[in-house]
Every structure is written in structure tokens, then in C-alpha cells.
Write an enzyme that holds these catalytic residues in place. Structure first.
Site, PDB file in Angstrom:
ATOM      1  N   GLY A 101      17.021  68.938 -19.561  1.00  0.00           N
ATOM      2  CA  GLY A 101      18.365  69.489 -19.659  1.00  0.00           C
ATOM      3  C   GLY A 101      18.457  70.637 -20.637  1.00  0.00           C
ATOM      4  O   GLY A 101      19.511  70.896 -21.204  1.00  0.00           O
TER       5      GLY A 101
ATOM      6  N   GLU B 180       4.926  76.887 -19.310  1.00  0.00           N
ATOM      7  CA  GLU B 180       5.178  77.461 -17.976  1.00  0.00           C
ATOM      8  C   GLU B 180       5.445  78.944 -18.104  1.00  0.00           C
ATOM      9  O   GLU B 180       5.952  79.405 -19.140  1.00  0.00           O
ATOM     10  CB  GLU B 180       6.441  76.834 -17.348  1.00  0.00           C
ATOM     11  CG  GLU B 180       6.312  75.388 -16.971  1.00  0.00           C
ATOM     12  CD  GLU B 180       7.622  74.828 -16.420  1.00  0.00           C
ATOM     13  OE1 GLU B 180       8.677  75.485 -16.539  1.00  0.00           O
ATOM     14  OE2 GLU B 180       7.575  73.715 -15.883  1.00  0.00           O
ATOM     15  N   LYS B 181       5.187  79.648 -17.042  1.00  0.00           N
ATOM     16  CA  LYS B 181       5.652  81.029 -16.970  1.00  0.00           C
ATOM     17  C   LYS B 181       7.177  81.005 -17.052  1.00  0.00           C
ATOM     18  O   LYS B 181       7.814  80.113 -16.495  1.00  0.00           O
ATOM     19  CB  LYS B 181       5.200  81.658 -15.645  1.00  0.00           C
ATOM     20  CG  LYS B 181       5.555  83.134 -15.535  1.00  0.00           C
ATOM     21  CD  LYS B 181       4.865  83.794 -14.351  1.00  0.00           C
ATOM     22  CE  LYS B 181       5.256  85.270 -14.288  1.00  0.00           C
ATOM     23  NZ  LYS B 181       4.799  86.027 -15.487  1.00  0.00           N
TER      24      LYS B 181
ATOM     25  N   HIS C  33      20.076  78.030 -10.924  1.00  0.00           N
ATOM     26  CA  HIS C  33      19.868  76.583 -10.978  1.00  0.00           C
ATOM     27  C   HIS C  33      20.398  76.008  -9.660  1.00  0.00           C
ATOM     28  O   HIS C  33      21.603  76.040  -9.418  1.00  0.00           O
ATOM     29  CB  HIS C  33      20.627  75.998 -12.179  1.00  0.00           C
ATOM     30  CG  HIS C  33      20.654  74.505 -12.224  1.00  0.00           C
ATOM     31  ND1 HIS C  33      20.296  73.794 -13.340  1.00  0.00           N
ATOM     32  CD2 HIS C  33      20.979  73.583 -11.295  1.00  0.00           C
ATOM     33  CE1 HIS C  33      20.408  72.504 -13.089  1.00  0.00           C
ATOM     34  NE2 HIS C  33      20.838  72.346 -11.847  1.00  0.00           N
TER      35      HIS C  33
ATOM     36  N   LYS D 247      27.024  72.849 -17.867  1.00  0.00           N
ATOM     37  CA  LYS D 247      27.537  73.468 -16.644  1.00  0.00           C
ATOM     38  C   LYS D 247      29.050  73.628 -16.755  1.00  0.00           C
ATOM     39  O   LYS D 247      29.732  72.773 -17.325  1.00  0.00           O
ATOM     40  CB  LYS D 247      27.203  72.573 -15.438  1.00  0.00           C
ATOM     41  CG  LYS D 247      25.704  72.486 -15.195  1.00  0.00           C
ATOM     42  CD  LYS D 247      25.363  71.426 -14.174  1.00  0.00           C
ATOM     43  CE  LYS D 247      23.852  71.270 -14.093  1.00  0.00           C
ATOM     44  NZ  LYS D 247      23.464  69.982 -13.473  1.00  0.00           N
TER      45      LYS D 247
ATOM     46  N   GLU E 150      16.285  68.936  -9.357  1.00  0.00           N
ATOM     47  CA  GLU E 150      16.638  70.269  -9.862  1.00  0.00           C
ATOM     48  C   GLU E 150      15.532  71.269  -9.625  1.00  0.00           C
ATOM     49  O   GLU E 150      14.367  70.981  -9.904  1.00  0.00           O
ATOM     50  CB  GLU E 150      16.767  70.185 -11.385  1.00  0.00           C
ATOM     51  CG  GLU E 150      18.128  70.096 -11.949  1.00  0.00           C
ATOM     52  CD  GLU E 150      18.036  70.115 -13.472  1.00  0.00           C
ATOM     53  OE1 GLU E 150      18.546  69.153 -14.047  1.00  0.00           O
ATOM     54  OE2 GLU E 150      17.442  71.039 -14.062  1.00  0.00           O
TER      55      GLU E 150
ATOM     56  N   ARG F  90      20.565  59.831 -11.792  1.00  0.00           N
ATOM     57  CA  ARG F  90      21.927  59.316 -11.989  1.00  0.00           C
ATOM     58  C   ARG F  90      22.884  60.031 -11.031  1.00  0.00           C
ATOM     59  O   ARG F  90      22.510  61.020 -10.409  1.00  0.00           O
ATOM     60  CB  ARG F  90      22.374  59.620 -13.422  1.00  0.00           C
ATOM     61  CG  ARG F  90      22.373  61.126 -13.680  1.00  0.00           C
ATOM     62  CD  ARG F  90      23.000  61.530 -15.008  1.00  0.00           C
ATOM     63  NE  ARG F  90      23.138  62.971 -15.103  1.00  0.00           N
ATOM     64  CZ  ARG F  90      22.209  63.795 -15.552  1.00  0.00           C
ATOM     65  NH1 ARG F  90      21.048  63.328 -15.971  1.00  0.00           N
ATOM     66  NH2 ARG F  90      22.411  65.101 -15.578  1.00  0.00           N
TER      67      ARG F  90
ATOM     68  N   ARG G  14      34.971  72.765 -14.244  1.00  0.00           N
ATOM     69  CA  ARG G  14      35.066  71.739 -15.287  1.00  0.00           C
ATOM     70  C   ARG G  14      36.120  72.167 -16.301  1.00  0.00           C
ATOM     71  O   ARG G  14      35.995  73.210 -16.935  1.00  0.00           O
ATOM     72  CB  ARG G  14      33.732  71.561 -15.999  1.00  0.00           C
ATOM     73  CG  ARG G  14      32.670  70.986 -15.097  1.00  0.00           C
ATOM     74  CD  ARG G  14      31.520  70.485 -15.938  1.00  0.00           C
ATOM     75  NE  ARG G  14      30.372  70.204 -15.099  1.00  0.00           N
ATOM     76  CZ  ARG G  14      29.290  69.586 -15.518  1.00  0.00           C
ATOM     77  NH1 ARG G  14      29.204  69.194 -16.788  1.00  0.00           N
ATOM     78  NH2 ARG G  14      28.282  69.370 -14.708  1.00  0.00           N
TER      79      ARG G  14
HETATM   80  C1  MV4 Z   1      12.994  77.304 -17.277  1.00  0.00           C
HETATM   81  C2  MV4 Z   1      13.613  78.579 -17.303  1.00  0.00           C
HETATM   82  C3  MV4 Z   1      12.832  79.676 -17.023  1.00  0.00           C
HETATM   83  N1  MV4 Z   1      11.527  79.507 -16.744  1.00  0.00           N
HETATM   84  N2  MV4 Z   1      11.694  77.204 -17.016  1.00  0.00           N
HETATM   85  C4  MV4 Z   1      16.679  74.734 -18.814  1.00  0.00           C
HETATM   86  C5  MV4 Z   1      17.099  73.375 -18.380  1.00  0.00           C
HETATM   87  C6  MV4 Z   1      15.913  72.740 -17.767  1.00  0.00           C
HETATM   88  N3  MV4 Z   1      16.280  71.916 -16.661  1.00  0.00           N
HETATM   89  C7  MV4 Z   1      15.064  73.881 -17.361  1.00  0.00           C
HETATM   90  N4  MV4 Z   1      15.592  75.060 -17.990  1.00  0.00           N
HETATM   91  C8  MV4 Z   1      14.989  76.259 -17.789  1.00  0.00           C
HETATM   92  N5  MV4 Z   1      13.665  76.201 -17.494  1.00  0.00           N
HETATM   93  C9  MV4 Z   1      10.989  78.292 -16.752  1.00  0.00           C
HETATM   94  N6  MV4 Z   1       9.678  78.166 -16.513  1.00  0.00           N
HETATM   95  C10 MV4 Z   1      14.975  78.662 -17.590  1.00  0.00           C
HETATM   96  C11 MV4 Z   1      15.656  77.493 -17.849  1.00  0.00           C
HETATM   97  C12 MV4 Z   1      17.034  77.665 -18.177  1.00  0.00           C
HETATM   98  C13 MV4 Z   1      18.035  77.178 -17.372  1.00  0.00           C
HETATM   99  C14 MV4 Z   1      17.758  76.448 -16.234  1.00  0.00           C
HETATM  100  C15 MV4 Z   1      18.746  75.949 -15.460  1.00  0.00           C
HETATM  101  C16 MV4 Z   1      20.065  76.184 -15.811  1.00  0.00           C
HETATM  102  C17 MV4 Z   1      20.366  76.881 -16.932  1.00  0.00           C
HETATM  103  C18 MV4 Z   1      19.369  77.375 -17.735  1.00  0.00           C
HETATM  104  C19 MV4 Z   1      19.700  78.108 -18.874  1.00  0.00           C
HETATM  105  C20 MV4 Z   1      18.711  78.586 -19.651  1.00  0.00           C
HETATM  106  C21 MV4 Z   1      17.376  78.361 -19.331  1.00  0.00           C
END
Ligand code: MV4
Length: 448
Positions: free
Chosen positions: A164, A200-201, A208, A237, A275, A292, A339
Site C-alpha cells: 500500500g 524493481e524498475k 493504478h 485513494k 492490483e 479483503r 470519497r
Molecule cells: C511502484 C511504482 C512505480 N514503479 N512500483 C505504491 C503502492 C504499491 N501498491 C505500489 N506502489 C507503487 N509501486 C514500481 N516498480 C509506483 C507506485 C506508486 C503508486 C502505485 C499505485 C497507486 C499510487 C501510487 C503512488 C505512488 C507510487
């Protein structure tokens, strides 16, 4: 079907679960803290039981308090809602040891998806796309440098125990790696008591996208399409919609298949969400699975004509999925959830608890409000700031946006500040109207 179920949550989701149970002819017992005695969920419930003082640690997060409340009232099952103990494998085991059914997945599925690195390696094994990166946990800063070199900067270091958005650190280039690696490990240890990290890259400006799944104990597993949850602030969110303006029927099918592969691999049962990040070039990558029901489940309900809470209860009672006939259908129309938080969106989203002195809820065609508030209700400072969810439906995205604007204009909450002005602002933005959003939307607009 169960005769009686304990609702181990509060706020709008407790109300939502009570309503689903009553429609199923099940007696709903709401477990509440001393701060929540005068709440709508308690009023609407068939029975209620106080489980402790206001601090969640002594009430909504107390496994003994919840299990003993269920036993005392003769409930056969516990619905955890979201947050609190919804993804706590110990509650599942304690409930089962006491002959109670946990309305959710098994303890093992929760644990396998709870460790984000294990989840990622599991998905890699079954060929679900994951972001290029390390093979399992990083053993050293040297390994981090080598993996980053091979996938290319920028990269992100993530805590295995995170999720998260907690325990993430972006690394721009190699000069920052040694410090970032040490800091990420130290932060992970401090936050989760586990310093395992992986790399990760970094995907720049992704969306999302999450897929709703249902699986039962009869071997049925279906997906109900996607939700686009790109409008977030600091991993909270704010607005979600279905279908996503970025998803084609082909992509939906591919992501749905990937989500169902994950479900089958871990023997998942109940409602769940897989996700993904969707890159600007249209590639999708598994991120994590939420074991959940989620806050944003109503948008899926509206475009698939399902009741996900009833499905969870049915599945937990050993019945087959009731909406098997919805599998594979294209979404019907378009839904957007706003929300409404007790926060001042014009002052950095600071919390704004207090008494609601006047309330006018929106209504009319295509409008649903899931809420526990009423005029005179005092929003406590103790818990989450979500006070209502406005969910609008339209035949297409344009109609949903128009309904959203109209309903937000009708919505009046006096006495506290809310995120209603923020949502009105979003609906006026040309990029949002064009469906052009990403997870950095709010920071790119200077609203962080
Ligand atoms: C990332 C990313 C960019 N690249 N992973 C944040 C929540 C988690 N579920 C994964 N997240 C992220 N992972 C890589 N390799 C950017 C995010 C991220 C993000 C992801 C989903 C929704 C909002 C976000 C806000 C900032 C960063």
C-alpha cells in the site's frame, strides 16, 4: 446460510454489511467501541455489543474482544470489513479454533499475499507479469547496484513486509544507491520489524488498475473487471472508477486472466483484488493482492449488477458464487466513486472532526450514497476520516461525470470541512475529463 453474523467494523462499511446481512435474512450483530455507541450501524443492527474503549487497539483491533463477542452472542461468522483486522491471519485462526467462520480468505492465502516479495515471486513463477527487478530479496548493496544497472534507473526499493505504498524508496541513479539501500533497510526494520527489501524498475507515471475477483469453495473463480484508482494522495485513494478509460476489452481479458491465475495459485476463496500498475506504454505488472473487500467495491457493483458483500457471505457459508452469470460480461455503463473525508482539502487535507450541524444528501437517478453520518453526528477524531462515499452511475463516462457534478452540488455537510470541493475541482479538469490520469495526478497539480 448463517443465522447470525458479527460485524467487526465501524462507519460506512459496518452499515453496508448490516444491510447485506439483513437482505440475506441473517441477524446482524454490530461490535462497537465506546466511541461508536451512537452510530448508524448500531441503530440499524439487529443486535449490538460493546467490545471496548475508543482506542482501536482495545476494541476493533483486539482479537480476543472480537472472538469473544461472537461467541457470547452465538454468531457463527465474523465479517471484518476493511482495515482493522481484515487481513490478519491470526484472527482467522483464532476464529476457526473457536468454531467460527471468518468471512474472507483462508489464513494461508492472507499470509502468502501479505509478504509482498513472496507474492511477487509467486506471480513470477506462474508467468503473471511483474516489474523487472531482483530475484527475491536483496542480499547486499552490491547486488542492488548490479540489478539496477541491468534493469536501468530509476528503480524503487520496496520492503517485503510493506504494501500500500509503505516502505518504498525511489532511487534516481547509482550515486544514490548506497544511501538509499541502507535507509530502506533501516526504515523497513523500524516500521515492520523485518528489514528484507527487493528492487524493481521504477515505472514512471503509471495508472493504478485493480481487478475484482470472486472465488468460492466449489472451484468457481471469476473476475468482475477493473477499477481505475489512479487519483490518490499519499497512497490514499480519493476517486475510483470503472471501467478504466485506459482499458480495452482485450487488456481487461488479459488482466482478468492474470488475476485469476493468482487466485488459483494460492487457492484463494472469497472476494479479493489484484492490483496492477499500467505503464504509459500499456504494459501491466502485478503489484500486490488485497485479501479483503475494498472501500471502492461499489463501482464494480454498479457496472456488474452484483452485491459483493452478499457474495462474500454466501461464499463463506459454503454456497457457490451467486453471480456466476456475470462472468466475462462487458461492464454496463460507467461508475465513479468520490470519497468524502472529514478533511479540509483546501488546507492540505488536514483532518476536520466535529459535529455535523446540517446535512443534505444527494439523490435522484444514478446516485448512491454509502454513509453512516446523519445530522447531529459527531465525527470522532479517533478513526479514519472517511464519512461517506458518493457513487454515481451513468450510461457512459460523460453521463457519470455530469451526475457526479450534479450530486456534489447537492451534497451539503455543515459543521466540518470535507473533500467535496476537491472532487468538484477534479470534475472541472480537462485532463480528468479526457481520462488522462496517473498516480502522480495530485502531486503534478501541486495539491500534495
Ligand atoms: C511502484 C511504482 C512505480 N514503479 N512500483 C505504491 C503502492 C504499491 N501498491 C505500489 N506502489 C507503487 N509501486 C514500481 N516498480 C509506483 C507506485 C506508486 C503508486 C502505485 C499505485 C497507486 C499510487 C501510487 C503512488 C505512488 C507510487
Amino acid at each position: 446460510m448463517f443465522e447470525k453474523v458479527l460485524v467487526a467494523n465501524r462507519g460506512e462499511i459496518a452499515v453496508r454489511i448490516v444491510r447485506a446481512l439483513q437482505e440475506l435474512g441473517v441477524c446482524a450483530v454490530v461490535a462497537y467501541s465506546e466511541a461508536d455507541r451512537d452510530t448508524l450501524a448500531v441503530q440499524l443492527a439487529d443486535e449490538s455489543i460493546c467490545i471496548g474503549p475508543a482506542p482501536a487497539m482495545q476494541s476493533y483491533l483486539s482479537i480476543p474482544a472480537i472472538v469473544s463477542a461472537a461467541i457470547t452472542r452465538g454468531a457463527q461468522a465474523i465479517h471484518p470489513g476493511y482495515g482493522f483486522l481484515a487481513e490478519n491471519a491470526t484472527l482467522v485462526r483464532m476464529a476457526e479454533a473457536n468454531g467460527l467462520v471468518f468471512i474472507g480468505p483462508g489464513a494461508e492465502a492472507i499470509e502468502r499475499m501479505g509478504d509482498k516479495n513472496v507474492a511477487r515471486e509467486t506471480m513470477k513463477r506462474i508467468s503473471v507479469p511483474t516489474v523487472p527487478g531482483s530475484d527475491g530479496p536483496l542480499q547486499s548493496a552490491e547486488e542492488a547496484l548490479a540489478v539496477a544497472e541491468s534493469v536501468g534507473y530509476p528503480v524503487v526499493i520496496k520492503a517485503s513486509a510493506g504494501g500500500g505504498g509503505r516502505g518504498m524508496r525511489e532511487v534516481e541513479d547509482q550515486s544514490k544507491m548506497l544511501d538509499a539501500f541502507a535507509a530502506a533497510k533501516a526504515e523497513a526494520m523500524a516500521a515492520f520489524g523485518n528489514d528484507e527489501v527487493y528492487l524493481e524498475k521504477f515505472i514512471v507515471r503509471p495508472r493504478h488498475i485493480e481487478i475484482q475477483v470472486l472465488a468460492d469453495t466449489h472451484g468457481n473463480a471469476i473476475h468482475l473487471g477493473e477499477r481505475d484508482c489512479s487519483i490518490q494522495r499519499r497512497h490514499q485513494k480519493l476517486l475510483e472508477e470503472s471501467p478504466s478509460p485506459a482499458i480495452t476489452p482485450e487488456l481487461r481479458q488479459q488482466m482478468g486472466e492474470a488475476a485469476l491465475a493468482a487466485v488459483r495459485e494460492v487457492g484463494y476463496v472469497s472476494a479479493g483484488t489484484v492490483e496492477f500498475l499500467l505503464s504509459q506504454s500499456g504494459e501491466f505488472y502485478f503489484m500486490e493482492m488485497n485479501t479483503r473487500i475494498q472501500v471502492e467495491h461499489p463501482v464494480t457493483e454498479l457496472v456488474t449488477s452484483t452485491d459483493l458483500i452478499k457474495e462474500q457471505v454466501r461464499i463463506a457459508a459454503g454456497l457457490p458464487i451467486g453471480c456466476l452469470d456475470r462472468a466475462g460480461l462487458p461492464p454496463h455503463g460507467h461508475a465513479i466513486e468520490f470519497r468524502i473525508n472529514a478533511e479540509d482539502s483546501e488546507r492540505g487535507f488536514i483532518p476536520s472532526p466535529g459535529t455535523i450541524t446540517a446535512l443534505r444528501l444527494p439523490g435522484g437517478p444514478g446516485v448512491r450514497v454509502d454513509t453512516h453520518i446523519y445530522q447531529g453526528y459527531a465525527v470522532p477524531p479517533t478513526y479514519d476520516s472517511l464519512i461517506a462515499k458518493l457513487i454515481v452511475w451513468g450510461v457512459d463516462r460523460d453521463e457519470a461525470i455530469a451526475r457526479g457534478k450534479r450530486a456534489l452540488a447537492e451534497f451539503k455537510v455543515d459543521g466540518i470541512q470535507t473533500t467535496i470541493p476537491f472532487h468538484r475541482w477534479v470534475l472541472s479538469q480537462n485532463d480528468f475529463i479526457a481520462g488522462d490520469v496517473c498516480t502522480d495526478y495530485i502531486s503534478l497539480h501541486g495539491l500534495e
